[in-house]
Design an enzyme around this catalytic site. Sequence first.
Site, PDB file in Angstrom:
ATOM      1  N   TRP A 136       0.900  -1.157   0.000  1.00  0.00           N
ATOM      2  CA  TRP A 136       0.000   0.000   0.000  1.00  0.00           C
ATOM      3  C   TRP A 136       0.935   1.202   0.000  1.00  0.00           C
ATOM      4  O   TRP A 136       1.645   1.456   0.967  1.00  0.00           O
ATOM      5  CB  TRP A 136      -0.883  -0.012   1.253  1.00  0.00           C
ATOM      6  CG  TRP A 136      -1.944   1.042   1.222  1.00  0.00           C
ATOM      7  CD1 TRP A 136      -3.140   0.968   0.589  1.00  0.00           C
ATOM      8  CD2 TRP A 136      -1.897   2.338   1.840  1.00  0.00           C
ATOM      9  NE1 TRP A 136      -3.856   2.131   0.780  1.00  0.00           N
ATOM     10  CE2 TRP A 136      -3.113   2.996   1.540  1.00  0.00           C
ATOM     11  CE3 TRP A 136      -0.964   3.014   2.626  1.00  0.00           C
ATOM     12  CZ2 TRP A 136      -3.419   4.278   1.981  1.00  0.00           C
ATOM     13  CZ3 TRP A 136      -1.262   4.296   3.068  1.00  0.00           C
ATOM     14  CH2 TRP A 136      -2.478   4.908   2.741  1.00  0.00           C
ATOM     15  N   ASN A 171       7.068  -3.434   6.098  1.00  0.00           N
ATOM     16  CA  ASN A 171       5.737  -2.878   6.373  1.00  0.00           C
ATOM     17  C   ASN A 171       5.927  -1.818   7.452  1.00  0.00           C
ATOM     18  O   ASN A 171       6.443  -2.112   8.525  1.00  0.00           O
ATOM     19  CB  ASN A 171       4.808  -3.993   6.879  1.00  0.00           C
ATOM     20  CG  ASN A 171       3.514  -3.440   7.449  1.00  0.00           C
ATOM     21  OD1 ASN A 171       3.052  -2.380   7.051  1.00  0.00           O
ATOM     22  ND2 ASN A 171       2.923  -4.165   8.376  1.00  0.00           N
ATOM     23  N   GLY A 172       5.540  -0.584   7.154  1.00  0.00           N
ATOM     24  CA  GLY A 172       5.679   0.492   8.139  1.00  0.00           C
ATOM     25  C   GLY A 172       6.185   1.742   7.460  1.00  0.00           C
ATOM     26  O   GLY A 172       6.123   1.861   6.230  1.00  0.00           O
ATOM     27  N   LYS A 221     -19.964   2.703   4.474  1.00  0.00           N
ATOM     28  CA  LYS A 221     -19.874   1.429   3.745  1.00  0.00           C
ATOM     29  C   LYS A 221     -20.146   1.645   2.258  1.00  0.00           C
ATOM     30  O   LYS A 221     -19.442   1.154   1.408  1.00  0.00           O
ATOM     31  CB  LYS A 221     -20.896   0.468   4.347  1.00  0.00           C
ATOM     32  CG  LYS A 221     -20.547  -0.955   4.306  1.00  0.00           C
ATOM     33  CD  LYS A 221     -19.742  -1.435   5.495  1.00  0.00           C
ATOM     34  CE  LYS A 221     -18.485  -0.644   5.772  1.00  0.00           C
ATOM     35  NZ  LYS A 221     -17.859  -0.942   7.006  1.00  0.00           N
ATOM     36  N   GLU A 271     -17.280   3.759   0.462  1.00  0.00           N
ATOM     37  CA  GLU A 271     -15.953   3.155   0.331  1.00  0.00           C
ATOM     38  C   GLU A 271     -15.890   2.053  -0.714  1.00  0.00           C
ATOM     39  O   GLU A 271     -14.836   1.836  -1.312  1.00  0.00           O
ATOM     40  CB  GLU A 271     -15.395   2.667   1.687  1.00  0.00           C
ATOM     41  CG  GLU A 271     -15.996   1.411   2.245  1.00  0.00           C
ATOM     42  CD  GLU A 271     -15.231   0.891   3.457  1.00  0.00           C
ATOM     43  OE1 GLU A 271     -15.877   0.456   4.401  1.00  0.00           O
ATOM     44  OE2 GLU A 271     -13.983   0.908   3.452  1.00  0.00           O
ATOM     45  N   HIS A 308     -30.973  22.887   8.409  1.00  0.00           N
ATOM     46  CA  HIS A 308     -30.019  23.946   8.741  1.00  0.00           C
ATOM     47  C   HIS A 308     -28.958  24.087   7.652  1.00  0.00           C
ATOM     48  O   HIS A 308     -27.877  24.602   7.923  1.00  0.00           O
ATOM     49  CB  HIS A 308     -29.414  23.679  10.121  1.00  0.00           C
ATOM     50  CG  HIS A 308     -30.462  23.661  11.191  1.00  0.00           C
ATOM     51  ND1 HIS A 308     -31.057  24.800  11.662  1.00  0.00           N
ATOM     52  CD2 HIS A 308     -31.089  22.633  11.815  1.00  0.00           C
ATOM     53  CE1 HIS A 308     -31.986  24.486  12.559  1.00  0.00           C
ATOM     54  NE2 HIS A 308     -32.019  23.162  12.666  1.00  0.00           N
ATOM     55  N   LYS A 311      -6.673  -2.622   4.537  1.00  0.00           N
ATOM     56  CA  LYS A 311      -7.456  -2.955   5.724  1.00  0.00           C
ATOM     57  C   LYS A 311      -6.808  -2.509   7.022  1.00  0.00           C
ATOM     58  O   LYS A 311      -7.464  -1.986   7.902  1.00  0.00           O
ATOM     59  CB  LYS A 311      -7.705  -4.454   5.775  1.00  0.00           C
ATOM     60  CG  LYS A 311      -8.685  -4.798   6.879  1.00  0.00           C
ATOM     61  CD  LYS A 311      -9.491  -5.996   6.543  1.00  0.00           C
ATOM     62  CE  LYS A 311     -10.570  -6.232   7.568  1.00  0.00           C
ATOM     63  NZ  LYS A 311     -11.709  -5.307   7.426  1.00  0.00           N
TER      64      LYS A 311
END
Length: 606
Positions: free
Chosen positions: A75, A99-100, A483, A486, A502, A601
Amino acid sequence: MCGIVGYVGERECADVLVDGLKKLEYRGYDSAGIAVFENGKIVVEKSKGKLQDLVDKMAKEKKPEGHCGIGHTRWATHGEPSDINSHPHGNKRVSIVHNGIIENYKEIKDFLLDQGYGFESETDTETVAKLLDYYYNGNPIETIGKVIDKVNGSYALGILFRDFPGVLYAVRKDSPLIIGVGENENFIASDVPAILKYTNKYILLEKNEIATIKEDSVLITNEEGKVIEKEINEADWTMDAAEKGGYEHFMLKEINEQPNAIKTTITPRIQDGMPYLEESGLTKEMLKSFRRIYIVACGTAMHAGLVGKYVIEKLARVEVTVDIASEFRYRNPLITKDDLVILISQSGETADTYAALKLAKERGATTASVVNVKGSTIARESDIVIYTHAGPEISVASTKAYSVQLSIMYLLAFELAYVKGEISEERCRKLTQALVEIPEKLEEVLKLKERCQFIASRLINSESLLYIGRGLDYALSMEGSLKLKEISYIHSESYAAGELKHGTISLVTEDMPVIAVATQSDLLEKTVSNIKEVKSRGAKVTMICTEDVDIEKDIANHLVKIPKIYDELTPLLVAIPMQYIAYYTAVLKGCDVDQPRNLAKSVTVE
Ligand code: F6R
């Protein structure tokens, strides 16, 4: 946010890595790559796009052959999704998957540039790979020790050193990593489902512990090389739980798993018909003593917290503040040692929620986490952990994890209300019994599939949607709206029904569908008035209400009726039509339901 795997054993490594990465794709799917020892050399294959693109590339070109290697699904954070930015990174001597986020990567890069190193990618990860090469002295553990002293940030790393074919190294800080222990084969992975096909035994690696993994041994040491004895855990998740099991998508499977997930989560927490959270360490005395409750989480988990707030305040009359974790951590909240801070997280790894946990601990509050993934960071570091038993949730859009989080919120509210003397034992028993009956009611609600499919077919051409409700129905609307947007990419907003006039009502035209949730009997009339307001302005309204409601004809264009239960508990039922509507809208639009664009996720970065 990125998934990593590693394997050493007799099997064809590339196949095992691809298998593991398939189970981790929910963590990111911008690119994938593997590095495998082939005849003593590290051979890397990587590709932008989903794992399937890498598999196709290897089928067309060449799949590295060997028995030890590492793999990654990405990602993107630093650098766009591209072949070059894909992991593994390194050179002929070292190869890593990460990862990180390495916070001081610029500083490291400048230092290495001065030492004559060149860089191909824009990633933070490549700086760690090159730093490992820079410090390499023939002793991998010492080398890794030196590097982790220099890097700031979060990492789970899988590392190969060319000089040590057949050995896998791993280290972590603030990003998850487990070591799978098999018979003459061992693994590393970001999460248990990635190894379940081969073994259910695993070791949890703690901060800055360094693992040296061979086919027949796993050695854990600290940075100085001192050996650390580790416990071997057994996962109770089965491999089937991480498979689609005949469903078209994980999301649909997970929606259908909700009755069972709730049953498994609440059963151990009910004793003699009364809520019993003591097994998690939350005693009645503690419950009575808290001055205030904070619930902190992100996204869907935060929406579960909102339902918790309504129910706890209504039944137990205790003040509850719900916070988005990324806001909470920077707003200097007024927490004291007399407060209970509840962290809700499916993954137990969400960076902002974890930061909120650390802050609450610093302030001396009691921390309790509601977590689905066993042994995850948030679970391990909070004072009290109440595990939800949803099983692995693979679809990026959370469904069953939300329902089980709700069920824990209910048990907490009932027990708190009872110990505080706000409800009688009889009422507490009745509410608890009603919760026990929820799985059965859910089976009925799951039959609304076709109805929701039809409603979805009416939404697919909309550009924007409005979800409205009051009280608990408003909390539900937020989740329904999230939901839908996305996974279907249709813009939607949730609004407190009474707040529409309003400002927001000016958006309403006949092109804007409205989904109105109206399950709270004391608010029904008010919500119906709001429905009339939008309908008279042309909106096509879908109304979700309980079956006993006698609605004037023409109030709504479409009705979804759920069984009548206690008002407090309706969110557990309404969640399903909300999820179905989102799911079928996305399916009909041809979206990638389980892996929506730009998402991952487990959000382990800020
Ligand atoms: C939405 C969704 C997210 C997560 C959020 C927190 O469907 O899944 O909004 O709820 O990223 O994740 P956890 O619960 O793992 O902390």
